[in-house]
Design a protein around this motif. Sequence first.
Motif, mmCIF file in Angstrom:
data_model
loop_
_atom_site.group_PDB
_atom_site.id
_atom_site.type_symbol
_atom_site.label_atom_id
_atom_site.label_comp_id
_atom_site.label_asym_id
_atom_site.label_seq_id
_atom_site.Cartn_x
_atom_site.Cartn_y
_atom_site.Cartn_z
ATOM 1 N N CYS A 82 0.838 -1.214 0.000
ATOM 2 C CA CYS A 82 0.000 0.000 0.000
ATOM 3 C C CYS A 82 0.868 1.258 0.000
ATOM 4 O O CYS A 82 0.600 2.209 -0.735
ATOM 5 N N TYR A 83 1.928 1.243 0.809
ATOM 6 C CA TYR A 83 2.822 2.406 0.836
ATOM 7 C C TYR A 83 3.526 2.599 -0.513
ATOM 8 O O TYR A 83 3.774 3.733 -0.933
ATOM 9 N N LEU A 84 3.830 1.500 -1.204
ATOM 10 C CA LEU A 84 4.451 1.619 -2.528
ATOM 11 C C LEU A 84 3.531 2.311 -3.524
ATOM 12 O O LEU A 84 3.987 2.845 -4.540
ATOM 13 N N HIS A 85 2.242 2.313 -3.248
ATOM 14 C CA HIS A 85 1.274 2.959 -4.130
ATOM 15 C C HIS A 85 0.719 4.237 -3.506
ATOM 16 O O HIS A 85 -0.368 4.697 -3.871
ATOM 17 N N SER A 86 1.465 4.831 -2.575
ATOM 18 C CA SER A 86 1.040 6.055 -1.906
ATOM 19 C C SER A 86 2.047 7.164 -2.184
ATOM 20 O O SER A 86 3.009 6.975 -2.936
ATOM 21 N N GLY A 87 1.821 8.287 -1.548
ATOM 22 C CA GLY A 87 2.791 9.371 -1.661
ATOM 23 C C GLY A 87 3.993 9.186 -0.754
ATOM 24 O O GLY A 87 4.966 9.926 -0.868
ATOM 25 N N TYR A 88 3.916 8.238 0.142
ATOM 26 C CA TYR A 88 5.002 8.011 1.096
ATOM 27 C C TYR A 88 5.676 6.677 0.816
ATOM 28 O O TYR A 88 5.843 5.823 1.691
ATOM 29 N N LYS A 89 6.092 6.466 -0.399
ATOM 30 C CA LYS A 89 6.641 5.190 -0.842
ATOM 31 C C LYS A 89 7.837 4.704 -0.032
ATOM 32 O O LYS A 89 7.950 3.500 0.244
ATOM 33 N N PRO A 90 8.762 5.589 0.389
ATOM 34 C CA PRO A 90 9.913 5.078 1.158
ATOM 35 C C PRO A 90 9.521 4.367 2.449
ATOM 36 O O PRO A 90 10.293 3.543 2.962
ATOM 37 N N ARG A 91 8.340 4.651 2.995
ATOM 38 C CA ARG A 91 7.924 3.991 4.232
ATOM 39 C C ARG A 91 7.652 2.499 4.028
ATOM 40 O O ARG A 91 7.556 1.748 4.996
ATOM 41 N N ALA A 92 7.528 2.072 2.789
ATOM 42 C CA ALA A 92 7.206 0.666 2.513
ATOM 43 C C ALA A 92 8.311 -0.273 2.955
ATOM 44 O O ALA A 92 8.052 -1.418 3.353
ATOM 45 N N LEU A 93 9.561 0.179 2.895
ATOM 46 C CA LEU A 93 10.695 -0.728 3.062
ATOM 47 C C LEU A 93 10.680 -1.462 4.397
ATOM 48 O O LEU A 93 10.874 -2.690 4.444
ATOM 49 N N ALA A 94 10.448 -0.759 5.485
ATOM 50 C CA ALA A 94 10.511 -1.392 6.805
ATOM 51 C C ALA A 94 9.488 -2.518 6.921
ATOM 52 O O ALA A 94 9.777 -3.586 7.488
ATOM 53 N N TYR A 95 8.294 -2.323 6.381
ATOM 54 C CA TYR A 95 7.254 -3.357 6.457
ATOM 55 C C TYR A 95 7.582 -4.543 5.558
ATOM 56 O O TYR A 95 7.351 -5.694 5.924
ATOM 57 N N LEU A 96 8.128 -4.267 4.371
ATOM 58 C CA LEU A 96 8.485 -5.352 3.460
ATOM 59 C C LEU A 96 9.634 -6.188 4.025
ATOM 60 O O LEU A 96 9.638 -7.424 3.917
ATOM 61 N N GLN A 97 10.609 -5.511 4.627
ATOM 62 C CA GLN A 97 11.723 -6.246 5.225
ATOM 63 C C GLN A 97 11.243 -7.114 6.392
ATOM 64 O O GLN A 97 11.699 -8.242 6.569
ATOM 65 N N LYS A 98 10.311 -6.584 7.176
ATOM 66 C CA LYS A 98 9.787 -7.369 8.288
ATOM 67 C C LYS A 98 8.988 -8.563 7.784
ATOM 68 O O LYS A 98 9.088 -9.680 8.331
ATOM 69 N N ALA A 99 8.199 -8.344 6.724
ATOM 70 C CA ALA A 99 7.427 -9.451 6.151
ATOM 71 C C ALA A 99 8.359 -10.566 5.698
ATOM 72 O O ALA A 99 8.101 -11.754 5.943
ATOM 73 N N TYR A 100 9.452 -10.216 5.043
ATOM 74 C CA TYR A 100 10.415 -11.214 4.552
ATOM 75 C C TYR A 100 11.103 -11.924 5.710
ATOM 76 O O TYR A 100 11.344 -13.141 5.664
ATOM 77 N N LYS A 101 11.397 -11.178 6.761
ATOM 78 C CA LYS A 101 12.050 -11.776 7.928
ATOM 79 C C LYS A 101 11.125 -12.751 8.637
ATOM 80 O O LYS A 101 11.558 -13.806 9.119
#
Length: 677
Positions: A82-101
């Motif tokens: 969702c963050y990747l499709h928002s105006g705050y795209k850089p915020r996506a990284l922390a959630y994606l990294q946690k999902a992968y972990k």
Amino acid sequence: MYKYLIILLLLTHAAYAQDVEFSKDHFGNDKDGLKAALRELKQGDEWYLNDPPRYEQALPHYLEAQKFNANNAELNLKIGDCYLHSGYKPRALAYLQKAYKLNADVDPRIHYLLGRGLHLNAKWKEAIVEYKAAQPAAGGKNTAAFMTNIRKKITECENGQKLMQKPSRVFIDNAGPGVNSPYADYGPVISADESVILFTSRRNNSTGGQNDPETGGFFEDIYQSTRTSTGWSPARNLGAPVNTEGHDATVGLAPDGQRMLVYVEDNGGDLQESNLRGATWGKPQKLGSRINSKYHESSAAFTPNGRNLYFVSDKEGGLGSRDIYQIEIEGRGPAQNVGSVINTPYGEEGVFLHPDGKTMYFSSEGHNSMGGYDIFKSVLENGKWSEPENLGWPINTPDDDVFFVISASGRHGYYSSFRDDGLGSKDIYQITFLGPEKPPVLSQEDQLLASRAQPVKEALLAPPVPIASAQVTILKGVVTDEATKQPLEATIDVIDNQRNEVIASFRANAQSGRYLVSLPSGVNYGIVVRQEGYLFHSENFDLPSGAAYSEVVKDIALKKLEVGVKVVLNNIFFDFDKATLRKESTSELERLQKLLTETPALRLEISGHTDNVGNAAYNKDLSQRRAKAVVDYLIGKGIDKGRLTFAGYGDTQPVAPNTNKQGRQLNRRTEFKVTGK
């Protein structure tokens, strides 16, 4: 003992990295909390799984659910997406990294999404690793397109690495609360002198007061602010007829701030023009089928003379998904694609033409973009556009950077961006260009220290490096009635004296009398201000090629046709030390001829004047011969010689002190005086 410690550490890590489901097994002691979290998940999924997905609406529901359970891999991935499709795209990284972990197999797209998250945070090398690990969907039909996209993303990261190593020397500052609000503010356009800014905003005081069903935000409206001594004034909604109950967005503004280009959601997306009369913007008018089509025309820019338009369209026959076109507004021919130097196989957007008439700024997904749309600059030289130059980091980022405009001076640029210091979801920022860095040089003088037997050389900074300025002159001021001091809505004609051609016409503001004219260097300009019932006023600006940026304030008081009134003819030119009229005088002479033809009873004295340099008798004779040359020209064009007299006054009637170059130049003049009407 050591073996047991290792096992304990592994168990602790496994516990931390455990993918926790939303179930009674994990949250049986908090049934109410689980129930509320599941409700938020369901509402989020309804938006997320919609066709097309509504990421902005899904995100707040997912974030609420995440407060209850922060360790669910799928939820973290959805938040990141969702963050990747928002105006705050850089915020996506922390959630994606946690999902992968939490679960390395959480989603087949995980490596691609991680690549995007890293890319958008300018972590170029790490992003390339993830992009290379990304795989197309099993059994998918778009494998070739996916791999092409991956290769492009890797190239963008490589471009970003190079550009970030040599950042642009700029300050980027929030434009402040006069312009920005808690809502989305974007699409700035400015007058050439930065006195006015107009922009698009989704505020709660929109004209229709309604919400967009697709985004949930308010409909777009256009707002205006003016520069004051302390910053930008509080922006005002332009209201009807510019703003409607639907979407209304700024696209472009003429350098003088009197003509605005507007985007409306009509016929797939069309461009319209609104004109400023006094303090009121008129109802936007369609630009016609030569510009608008059944496709999407999204942005545009006037040339400084107001006669041509550059615009963006995704119509058929282009070189990429969106191309830049050029057209003569009042002509008959079709729009012309500006060509492959500018347009790429990808998208171009946000075209803007600098008031110098030859420098184009635009955004592109192609060229050496570091991600999404980057802002580029190209210069028209000998009829060809130069290779586009990326404006660099930190102006450009890995995300979309679009709709950039720049002042006539080249000192300040404006665009919108999502940043941590923003006042709302998207704010307008001012970019200050600092110019090249000053290199250190060794001082030529020794710095003596009492504690040292030998002098010590000290590295000092070099003198300031001048900032390259735009090659354009801004002429502005107020047109008034000389007697009443009231403002006049006069016409300002800009003439190329060498070609004897009117190259642009503008009007002073009907209410304030203010005018602004952009004059690119390399032309000998005649400026003529005219209004029905008044004698014309002329000015001359001979701007050689390469002349640096300057602003000239010239208030003009027009005179009514009365006996005794004098008018200086600033565009009458003679060969040096002779009474031979140069061809650059033709336009001014023709205006004088027209005045006499249209006013049959008018009688004039043509007079010549000099400064006080040289022999007074010689100056008087030269000035008289020059005045006679003008009279002879008019008689040769059919004007009755009985209506004309001539006189040479030499240096006896100065209008300025002869003590400096500027004063002497003003005293060297040809003028006429009304002797009868």
